[in-house]
Design a protein around this motif. Structure first.
Motif, PDB file in Angstrom:
ATOM      1  N   ASP A  34       0.811  -1.215   0.000  1.00  0.00           N
ATOM      2  CA  ASP A  34       0.000   0.000   0.000  1.00  0.00           C
ATOM      3  C   ASP A  34       0.853   1.277   0.000  1.00  0.00           C
ATOM      4  O   ASP A  34       0.322   2.374   0.122  1.00  0.00           O
ATOM      5  CB  ASP A  34      -0.969   0.001   1.183  1.00  0.00           C
ATOM      6  CG  ASP A  34      -0.250  -0.051   2.534  1.00  0.00           C
ATOM      7  OD1 ASP A  34       0.987  -0.241   2.582  1.00  0.00           O
ATOM      8  OD2 ASP A  34      -0.942   0.096   3.554  1.00  0.00           O
ATOM      9  N   TRP A  35       2.165   1.133  -0.179  1.00  0.00           N
ATOM     10  CA  TRP A  35       3.041   2.303  -0.272  1.00  0.00           C
ATOM     11  C   TRP A  35       2.698   3.066  -1.541  1.00  0.00           C
ATOM     12  O   TRP A  35       2.378   2.483  -2.572  1.00  0.00           O
ATOM     13  CB  TRP A  35       4.505   1.859  -0.297  1.00  0.00           C
ATOM     14  CG  TRP A  35       5.487   2.983  -0.421  1.00  0.00           C
ATOM     15  CD1 TRP A  35       5.985   3.752   0.591  1.00  0.00           C
ATOM     16  CD2 TRP A  35       6.087   3.473  -1.617  1.00  0.00           C
ATOM     17  NE1 TRP A  35       6.852   4.688   0.098  1.00  0.00           N
ATOM     18  CE2 TRP A  35       6.938   4.548  -1.262  1.00  0.00           C
ATOM     19  CE3 TRP A  35       6.000   3.130  -2.957  1.00  0.00           C
ATOM     20  CZ2 TRP A  35       7.688   5.264  -2.192  1.00  0.00           C
ATOM     21  CZ3 TRP A  35       6.742   3.838  -3.887  1.00  0.00           C
ATOM     22  CH2 TRP A  35       7.576   4.897  -3.499  1.00  0.00           C
ATOM     23  N   VAL A  36       2.729   4.400  -1.466  1.00  0.00           N
ATOM     24  CA  VAL A  36       2.440   5.240  -2.633  1.00  0.00           C
ATOM     25  C   VAL A  36       3.547   6.270  -2.813  1.00  0.00           C
ATOM     26  O   VAL A  36       4.304   6.574  -1.885  1.00  0.00           O
ATOM     27  CB  VAL A  36       1.075   5.956  -2.507  1.00  0.00           C
ATOM     28  CG1 VAL A  36      -0.066   4.961  -2.479  1.00  0.00           C
ATOM     29  CG2 VAL A  36       1.037   6.861  -1.291  1.00  0.00           C
ATOM     30  N   CYS A  37       3.632   6.812  -4.006  1.00  0.00           N
ATOM     31  CA  CYS A  37       4.608   7.839  -4.328  1.00  0.00           C
ATOM     32  C   CYS A  37       4.424   9.016  -3.366  1.00  0.00           C
ATOM     33  O   CYS A  37       3.310   9.527  -3.218  1.00  0.00           O
ATOM     34  CB  CYS A  37       4.416   8.305  -5.769  1.00  0.00           C
ATOM     35  SG  CYS A  37       5.522   9.663  -6.244  1.00  0.00           S
ATOM     36  N   PRO A  38       5.494   9.451  -2.708  1.00  0.00           N
ATOM     37  CA  PRO A  38       5.365  10.559  -1.754  1.00  0.00           C
ATOM     38  C   PRO A  38       5.108  11.912  -2.424  1.00  0.00           C
ATOM     39  O   PRO A  38       4.737  12.863  -1.759  1.00  0.00           O
ATOM     40  CB  PRO A  38       6.709  10.559  -1.025  1.00  0.00           C
ATOM     41  CG  PRO A  38       7.661   9.919  -1.966  1.00  0.00           C
ATOM     42  CD  PRO A  38       6.855   8.921  -2.749  1.00  0.00           C
ATOM     43  N   VAL A  39       5.274  11.987  -3.740  1.00  0.00           N
ATOM     44  CA  VAL A  39       5.056  13.246  -4.447  1.00  0.00           C
ATOM     45  C   VAL A  39       3.632  13.346  -5.000  1.00  0.00           C
ATOM     46  O   VAL A  39       2.932  14.323  -4.774  1.00  0.00           O
ATOM     47  CB  VAL A  39       6.088  13.429  -5.588  1.00  0.00           C
ATOM     48  CG1 VAL A  39       5.788  14.678  -6.407  1.00  0.00           C
ATOM     49  CG2 VAL A  39       7.494  13.485  -5.017  1.00  0.00           C
ATOM     50  N   CYS A  40       3.191  12.300  -5.720  1.00  0.00           N
ATOM     51  CA  CYS A  40       1.893  12.396  -6.392  1.00  0.00           C
ATOM     52  C   CYS A  40       0.851  11.376  -5.911  1.00  0.00           C
ATOM     53  O   CYS A  40      -0.288  11.429  -6.330  1.00  0.00           O
ATOM     54  CB  CYS A  40       2.078  12.271  -7.906  1.00  0.00           C
ATOM     55  SG  CYS A  40       2.494  10.608  -8.473  1.00  0.00           S
TER      56      CYS A  40
ATOM     57  N   PRO B 293       0.237   4.592  -6.972  1.00  0.00           N
ATOM     58  CA  PRO B 293       0.507   3.308  -6.327  1.00  0.00           C
ATOM     59  C   PRO B 293       1.821   2.692  -6.804  1.00  0.00           C
ATOM     60  O   PRO B 293       2.360   3.044  -7.857  1.00  0.00           O
ATOM     61  CB  PRO B 293      -0.688   2.448  -6.737  1.00  0.00           C
ATOM     62  CG  PRO B 293      -1.183   3.055  -8.003  1.00  0.00           C
ATOM     63  CD  PRO B 293      -0.889   4.527  -7.899  1.00  0.00           C
ATOM     64  N   LYS B 294       2.307   1.768  -6.017  1.00  0.00           N
ATOM     65  CA  LYS B 294       3.583   1.085  -6.274  1.00  0.00           C
ATOM     66  C   LYS B 294       3.638   0.460  -7.672  1.00  0.00           C
ATOM     67  O   LYS B 294       4.690   0.448  -8.312  1.00  0.00           O
ATOM     68  CB  LYS B 294       3.776   0.025  -5.187  1.00  0.00           C
ATOM     69  CG  LYS B 294       5.106  -0.647  -5.167  1.00  0.00           C
ATOM     70  CD  LYS B 294       5.171  -1.603  -3.977  1.00  0.00           C
ATOM     71  CE  LYS B 294       6.373  -2.509  -4.075  1.00  0.00           C
ATOM     72  NZ  LYS B 294       6.429  -3.463  -2.987  1.00  0.00           N
ATOM     73  N   LYS B 295       2.496  -0.014  -8.171  1.00  0.00           N
ATOM     74  CA  LYS B 295       2.470  -0.687  -9.477  1.00  0.00           C
ATOM     75  C   LYS B 295       2.773   0.257 -10.636  1.00  0.00           C
ATOM     76  O   LYS B 295       3.059  -0.199 -11.752  1.00  0.00           O
ATOM     77  CB  LYS B 295       1.119  -1.379  -9.698  1.00  0.00           C
ATOM     78  CG  LYS B 295      -0.042  -0.433  -9.836  1.00  0.00           C
ATOM     79  CD  LYS B 295      -1.350  -1.185 -10.020  1.00  0.00           C
ATOM     80  CE  LYS B 295      -2.497  -0.210 -10.149  1.00  0.00           C
ATOM     81  NZ  LYS B 295      -3.772  -0.909 -10.350  1.00  0.00           N
ATOM     82  N   LEU B 296       2.757   1.571 -10.389  1.00  0.00           N
ATOM     83  CA  LEU B 296       3.038   2.530 -11.450  1.00  0.00           C
ATOM     84  C   LEU B 296       4.490   3.000 -11.434  1.00  0.00           C
ATOM     85  O   LEU B 296       4.813   4.054 -11.983  1.00  0.00           O
ATOM     86  CB  LEU B 296       2.103   3.731 -11.357  1.00  0.00           C
ATOM     87  CG  LEU B 296       0.634   3.437 -11.680  1.00  0.00           C
ATOM     88  CD1 LEU B 296      -0.214   4.694 -11.590  1.00  0.00           C
ATOM     89  CD2 LEU B 296       0.496   2.824 -13.067  1.00  0.00           C
ATOM     90  N   PHE B 297       5.362   2.206 -10.838  1.00  0.00           N
ATOM     91  CA  PHE B 297       6.794   2.489 -10.845  1.00  0.00           C
ATOM     92  C   PHE B 297       7.489   1.537 -11.790  1.00  0.00           C
ATOM     93  O   PHE B 297       7.048   0.395 -11.971  1.00  0.00           O
ATOM     94  CB  PHE B 297       7.373   2.326  -9.432  1.00  0.00           C
ATOM     95  CG  PHE B 297       7.176   3.548  -8.560  1.00  0.00           C
ATOM     96  CD1 PHE B 297       8.255   4.327  -8.199  1.00  0.00           C
ATOM     97  CD2 PHE B 297       5.922   3.899  -8.108  1.00  0.00           C
ATOM     98  CE1 PHE B 297       8.095   5.447  -7.398  1.00  0.00           C
ATOM     99  CE2 PHE B 297       5.749   5.010  -7.306  1.00  0.00           C
ATOM    100  CZ  PHE B 297       6.842   5.787  -6.948  1.00  0.00           C
ATOM    101  N   GLU B 298       8.595   2.012 -12.388  1.00  0.00           N
ATOM    102  CA  GLU B 298       9.389   1.168 -13.279  1.00  0.00           C
ATOM    103  C   GLU B 298      10.849   1.248 -12.885  1.00  0.00           C
ATOM    104  O   GLU B 298      11.308   2.275 -12.385  1.00  0.00           O
ATOM    105  CB  GLU B 298       9.196   1.607 -14.727  1.00  0.00           C
ATOM    106  CG  GLU B 298       9.662   3.023 -15.009  1.00  0.00           C
ATOM    107  CD  GLU B 298       9.301   3.507 -16.405  1.00  0.00           C
ATOM    108  OE1 GLU B 298       8.751   2.730 -17.190  1.00  0.00           O
ATOM    109  OE2 GLU B 298       9.594   4.684 -16.699  1.00  0.00           O
ATOM    110  N   GLU B 299      11.560   0.168 -13.105  1.00  0.00           N
ATOM    111  CA  GLU B 299      12.982   0.114 -12.781  1.00  0.00           C
ATOM    112  C   GLU B 299      13.765   1.067 -13.669  1.00  0.00           C
ATOM    113  O   GLU B 299      13.469   1.205 -14.846  1.00  0.00           O
ATOM    114  CB  GLU B 299      13.486  -1.326 -12.979  1.00  0.00           C
ATOM    115  CG  GLU B 299      14.916  -1.533 -12.552  1.00  0.00           C
ATOM    116  CD  GLU B 299      15.358  -2.968 -12.771  1.00  0.00           C
ATOM    117  OE1 GLU B 299      16.537  -3.149 -13.134  1.00  0.00           O
ATOM    118  OE2 GLU B 299      14.552  -3.888 -12.605  1.00  0.00           O
ATOM    119  N   VAL B 300      14.738   1.751 -13.074  1.00  0.00           N
ATOM    120  CA  VAL B 300      15.613   2.656 -13.852  1.00  0.00           C
ATOM    121  C   VAL B 300      17.055   2.262 -13.678  1.00  0.00           C
ATOM    122  O   VAL B 300      17.406   1.538 -12.806  1.00  0.00           O
ATOM    123  CB  VAL B 300      15.426   4.140 -13.466  1.00  0.00           C
ATOM    124  CG1 VAL B 300      14.074   4.614 -13.907  1.00  0.00           C
ATOM    125  CG2 VAL B 300      15.637   4.371 -11.999  1.00  0.00           C
TER     126      VAL B 300
END
Length: 52
Positions: free
Chosen positions: A36-42, A45-52
């Motif tokens: 349930d962690w979310v982006c602290p800026v916007c 949800p976690k599922k909308l992150f991609e590896e960089v």
């Protein structure tokens, strides 16, 4: 440890820094963040992150 970027706002989660505002200590890999962690800026949800 790998960094991950929010696809919505571009925030980069750096596992060496963690997310102090959410109580996530430095050294926490992205994969170990709570589901349930979310982006602290916007708030994306976690599922909308991609590896960089």
């Amino acid at each position: 440890m790998k960094s991950y970027r929010c696809k919505i706002c571009g925030y980069i989660y750096d596992p060496l820094k963690g997310d102090q505002k959410a109580g996530i200590p430095g050294g926490t890999p992205f994969e170990q963040l709570p589901d349930d962690w979310v982006c602290p800026v916007c708030g994306a949800p976690k599922k909308l992150f991609e590896e960089v």
